[in-house]
Design an enzyme around this catalytic site. Structure first.
Site, short mmCIF file in Angstrom:
data_model
loop_
_atom_site.label_atom_id
_atom_site.label_comp_id
_atom_site.label_asym_id
_atom_site.label_seq_id
_atom_site.Cartn_x
_atom_site.Cartn_y
_atom_site.Cartn_z
N ASP A 236 0.86 -1.18 0.00
CA ASP A 236 0.00 0.00 0.00
C ASP A 236 0.90 1.23 0.00
O ASP A 236 1.42 1.65 1.02
CB ASP A 236 -0.88 -0.04 1.25
N LEU A 237 1.07 1.78 -1.19
CA LEU A 237 2.05 2.82 -1.45
C LEU A 237 2.01 3.96 -0.43
O LEU A 237 0.99 4.59 -0.23
CB LEU A 237 1.78 3.40 -2.86
N ASP A 238 3.14 4.26 0.19
CA ASP A 238 3.28 5.37 1.14
C ASP A 238 2.34 5.25 2.33
O ASP A 238 2.03 6.24 2.99
CB ASP A 238 3.03 6.73 0.45
N GLU A 239 1.84 4.05 2.59
CA GLU A 239 0.89 3.89 3.69
C GLU A 239 1.39 2.87 4.71
O GLU A 239 0.62 2.36 5.51
CB GLU A 239 -0.48 3.45 3.15
#
Lengths: 294, 294, 294, 294
Positions: A236-239
Site C-alpha cells: 500500500d504505497l506510502d501507507e
C-alpha cells in the site's frame, strides 16, 4: 581514502552488551520468565522497555543485557521464547547491521546516511549503493562503498533492477534496505519479500495532499509546516507503518522550490533517525503500527 | 468580578500608532507613493512589511505608523489607495477588535481565549459567547462575558442559531467570529457572509485522515505527531486558507484519548495565535493562501 | 570530480535581482526617499523589510529590487544613502559570497557546509578550507576545495596560522570567515579585524554552564534540551551577537557522548543557517544584537 | 459552581491499575525478583520502564500493574523491596495527588493548573491556593479552591507564611507543593523539609543570564529562543534537578514585554507537564538528576 578518520566524536562503545527483542501474546509472567533466564545466564539487565498493546493483545519487549558469554544467554532465553510462542532476536549490541541503499538522483538523503555511517553515528555497514542513475557514484566511491548503476527506462529494466536487488540482498546478507529517495514504485512482489526490512522516506504535510506535485499544492494552500515521514515499505504505497516524523516551519515567502529544499532537510534527518533505531533493534511491529523503544 | 486585575504583565502599550494594510495589483512605486503620504501626514514608519505574490501578481503591505493626528494620516493615504485601486485599512493599533466566540461543549479553546483576552495578551473585546450547549455558561460569566445558549437539535434550530449569529454580529458590530470547537457545520450562506472574518480550528495529522474519528485512525496508523490547523472558514469544509499550524510529538504508548488531549492543547494555542494575528491586522488573503506578517 | 552534479533540486534562481541593505539613524522619510530612488532607476521592489530599533534609535532596511540595469540602481540609491548618512550595500542577489572555512578535526559542520554549497543551497563560494589538523583534507578535496593544513602547537604557530588567515583573506577576497568547530581561541587583534564578517558556532544549554566539559555538566544536571548558538566573533569569547539558535530534546538515558553527538547535529544545521542568511545579506548589526530579516 | 462539568474529553480512566516505583543499588536479578512478586499476587504488568545509572550505580524502575486486589500486591512486593534495600512506592493509579499551590500575583501558571485539574488532565486534588497577594482569590474561588492570602512585606511575615505552609501541608496531607511564580525565596529550612516534593518554574535562556531582569539582558543580547525550566526546589536557588524544559522562537522585533509574555506561556505549559509527571509517579531522583519515565 581508506585511512580517513573523521574526528566526529564517536558514540560510546557499549561493553559486552546483547540486545534481546521479544514479541508474543500478552500473558502474566513474561517479564519474570525472561529475566529469570537472564539471571540464570549470569547476565545483568542494563535497559528494559516493554509495551502491552490493548489494540492487538500483543506484548513487546526490548532489553539490553551485559553478560560474560553470549552463548549462555542464548541457551537460556531461547527455550523461554519457545515456551511463550514468542518471536525473539538475540544480537550483540555492537554488531553492525548490513544495509543496502537504493537511490536515484537526489543526493541529500544518501549523503547523510554515508556521512553518519562513516562518523560512527549509524551502527550499520553499507556493502552497496544501487541507483537507476549514475550521478551518485562519486559520492559512494568517496565513502568507499561499491556503487551499482542500472538504468531503468521501462518495465523490463525495472524487473531486472529488482532482480539484482534480490541478488545483492542474498550475496551481501543484507538485513535492511533503505529507499533514500529511490523514486521508483516497488513491485508488490518485492514489497512482500522486503516486509519489515525496508524503510522508505517521503515528504509530508498537514493536511496531506494527494496527486502530483504536492509541494505545489502545499504552496497554493499556504501551509505553515512541511515535513517528512519514514515508514516501512508495504504494497500500500506510502501507507506503511510510520516510524518517525518531523516538521519544519515555513511561511508565505517560501517558493515551491524552497519548500522542497526544506522538505529535503527533514527527509534526511528523519530517514537517518529511522535507520538508527532499526539498526539498534528499537522498532517492533504491532499490526499496522510501530512500537519504537527510543 | 469587575475589579479583578490579573497580574499578568501586559504587552507594551504602543504610543499613538496606526496600522495600515494595503492590497493591490503589484506595480512599481507603491511603497514610494504610500510612504510619501505618511511623510506628508507628519508620520513616522515604525514597522513595514510587504510581499509581492508571484502566484497572483498581487502586492501586500502592512505598516505601523506613529503620527500626531490620525485624521491627517487617513486624509493623506486614502487618496493614494484610491489611485492604486487598492483595498486599504487604517486603524489605531490600540483599538480592540470586537470578537464573537461560537462554542459547543469543549472548554479548552474558549478558556484560553477568555483568559488571554483578560490578561491583555489578545487585543480583542468579546461582547458575547454563543453555544448550542449550556455548559460553557459559568466560564463565560466568570469572565463577565454575556453567554447565549441556543440548543440545536435539528435543521430549524440550526437555522435559528445562525440567524441569531447574524443579529449579534449586527448588534455588537462584530469584526471577527471565532469557531472555538463549535462542532456545527456552518451553512454555505453564512460561510459566504463571514468570508475573511471567521476563523476555525481543527486537529491535523501527517498524513491527513478522512472520515470519522481521525484520532482513532491516527492511533491505528501509529502517527508520531498530532497537531492543529487554524484556518479561515469557507464553504469548502476544513479547506479554507491556513493561518497557523502546530504539532506535538506523540508515541505508541499514547491512547486515543491521550492523543485527543494533546491535540486539544495544540488547538488552543494555535487558535489563540491566529486570533492575535488577525486582531493585529497581520493576516491578508492572497487567493487561497494567507500572507501572515508576523 | 569537477563534473559531479548533485541532483539536489536547486533553489529558484532569481531574475535580475539586487539586494540593498541600509542602516542609518531613524528619521521620517527614509523608506520614501529610498523607494523614490528605486523608482527613478526603473526598479521594482520585490521584497522589503525594515526595523526601527527603539534601543539604539537606528533604522534597518533590506530590500530586493528587480531592475534592468544595476548601474542605474547604484547611481540613484548611493546619493540617497549619502544624504541620510547611511551605511549601504548594493549587491546582485545571485553573486556568491567568498567564504573561508576554518576547521580543526571535527568533520560534521564542515561536511554540512561543503555539501550544501555544492548542492546550491548555500549561495557561497569556498576558495579555501584551513585547519590546524590534516584530517579534513580528503573531505575538502572531494569537494574540489583547496585545503591548507598548518599545525598549531604553540603561540608562534598560532600567530603564523592567523597571519596566513589574513593573507588568504586578502588573496582570495574573502567576505565571510566561518569557524566550523575551529577550536582555537582567536586573538583579540584578529577578532577586531574580522568584526562583523566572522561567524562562530558553539553548543548551548539551558541553563548555561561555565568551565570545562559543559556536556558533562549538562549530563550531571539532567538537562532536557541541548542546542547550539551561531554568533558573530567578538573579543568577548562566545559572547558575540547571536544570529541563530536551535535545541533538541534529550533525556536521562542519553550518555555524555550521545549528548555531544546530538549537540553536533544542532551545531551543523545552526551554523549552515547562519551562513545562508549572512550570504543573503539578511543579518544586520544593532549594537550587540542582530537584526535578522528572514 | 460545583455542578460545572467541563466537556473537555477526559484521559482514559485506567482499570484497577497500581503504580509501583522502586529505587535501589543496581544488582542482577531485580526485575526478576519484582516481577515474581507481581506474578505471585496475580497481577499483570501493563507497563514497565527501568534505568540503570552508570553515574551513581543506582537502579530505577516504574511499572503499572493491573491486579484484582491491591493488598495482595503490596503483601508480595514490599518484602522484595526490603530484601533489596530499595525505596518503594505502591499506589493506585487513579488516586489523585494532594497538591498545594503557592502563588503571588501572576495568574498564568495558576490558571493553567486549575483549569487542567478541573478538566481531568492533571490527576491531582488542590485543597488550597496560598499567596502573598489577594489578586488570585477570584480565580481560585471560581474553581472552588479555598484561597489563603497572607501578605509578606518583611522577614517576620515571611516566616509566618512559611509556618502556615507547614500547617497546611500537615492539615491537608499535602504530597506536592507547586511554586507557580511564587516569587519569594524559600528559606533553606523549608527547602530541606520539602526536598523532593516541591516543584518550581522559572524562565530560561541560551545562554543563561545572571542577575536582575534577565529578559532585558536576553533582549540586549538578541537571543532567538526563550524558554522555561521546571525543577525541584533545593537550597541552591534555581539549581535543583531539572524536570522539564521548553523553548519558543523569538526574533529582533520582540520587545522585552513580549519576550516576557512568550516566556510565561512556556512557564505555564512546562510547569503543568512537570506536575502531571510527578502526580503519575514518573519522576525519580538520581543524585542531582531526574529520571523521567515519560
Amino acid at each position: 581514502m581508506t585511512d580517513l578518520k573523521f574526528a566526529t566524536e564517536k558514540i560510546e562503545n557499549p561493553r559486552a552488551h546483547w540486545v534481546i527483542t521479544l514479541v508474543c501474546d500478552d500473558t502474566p509472567g513474561i517479564v519474570h520468565a525472561l529475566t529469570g533466564a537472564v539471571v540464570a545466564a549470569g547476565g545483568n539487565i542494563e535497559e528494559l522497555q516493554q509495551f502491552s498493546s490493548t489494540d492487538t493483545g500483543r506484548f513487546f519487549l526490548r532489553t539490553e543485557v551485559s553478560v560474560a558469554d553470549g552463548a549462555d544467554l542464548q541457551a537460556e532465553v531461547l527455550p523461554v521464547a519457545k515456551r511463550l510462542g514468542a518471536k525473539i532476536t538475540v544480537d550483540p549490541a555492537e554488531r553492525k547491521l548490513r544495509t543496502l541503499i537504493l537511490g536515484s538522483k537526489a543526493a541529500h538523503a544518501v549523503n547523510d546516511l554515508l556521512f553518519r555511517q562513516r562518523s560512527g553515528y549509524l551502527p550499520i555497514e553499507i556493502p552497496r549503493v544501487m541507483a537507476n542513475h549514475a550521478v551518485l557514484g562519486d559520492l559512494a566511491r568517496f565513502y568507499d562503498v561499491p556503487f551499482e548503476h542500472l538504468p531503468v527506462t521501462g518495465p523490463e529494466e525495472k524487473a531486472a533492477f529488482e532482480q539484482r536487488v534480490r541478488e545483492v540482498i542474498a550475496e551481501e546478507q543484507i538485513e535492511l534496505v533503505v529507499l533514500a529517495r529511490y523514486m521508483q514504485i516497488v513491485s508488490p512482489e518485492l514489497c512482500e519479500e522486503l516486509a519489515g526490512m525496508a524503510i522508505n522516506i517521503h515528504h509530508s504535510f498537514l493536511p496531506g495532499f494527494k496527486g502530483a506535485n504536492p509541494y505545489r499544492q502545499a504552496h497554493a494552500r499556504g501551509v505553515k509546516l512541511v515535513g517528512a515521514t519514514a515508514h516501512f515499505v508495504t504494497t500500500d504505497l506510502d501507507e506503511g507503518p510510520i516510524i518517525e516524523q518531523n516538521v519544519r516551519r515555513v511561511d508565505h515567502t517560501n517558493t515551491v522550490k524552497q519548500l522542497q529544499a526544506m522538505g529535503q532537510d527533514e527527509e534526511s534527518r528523519t530517514l537517518t533517525q529511522a535507520v538508527k533505531w532499526f539498526a539498534e533493534h528499537r522498532i517492533l511491529l504491532d499490526g499496522h503500527r510501530t512500537i519504537v523503544f527510543r
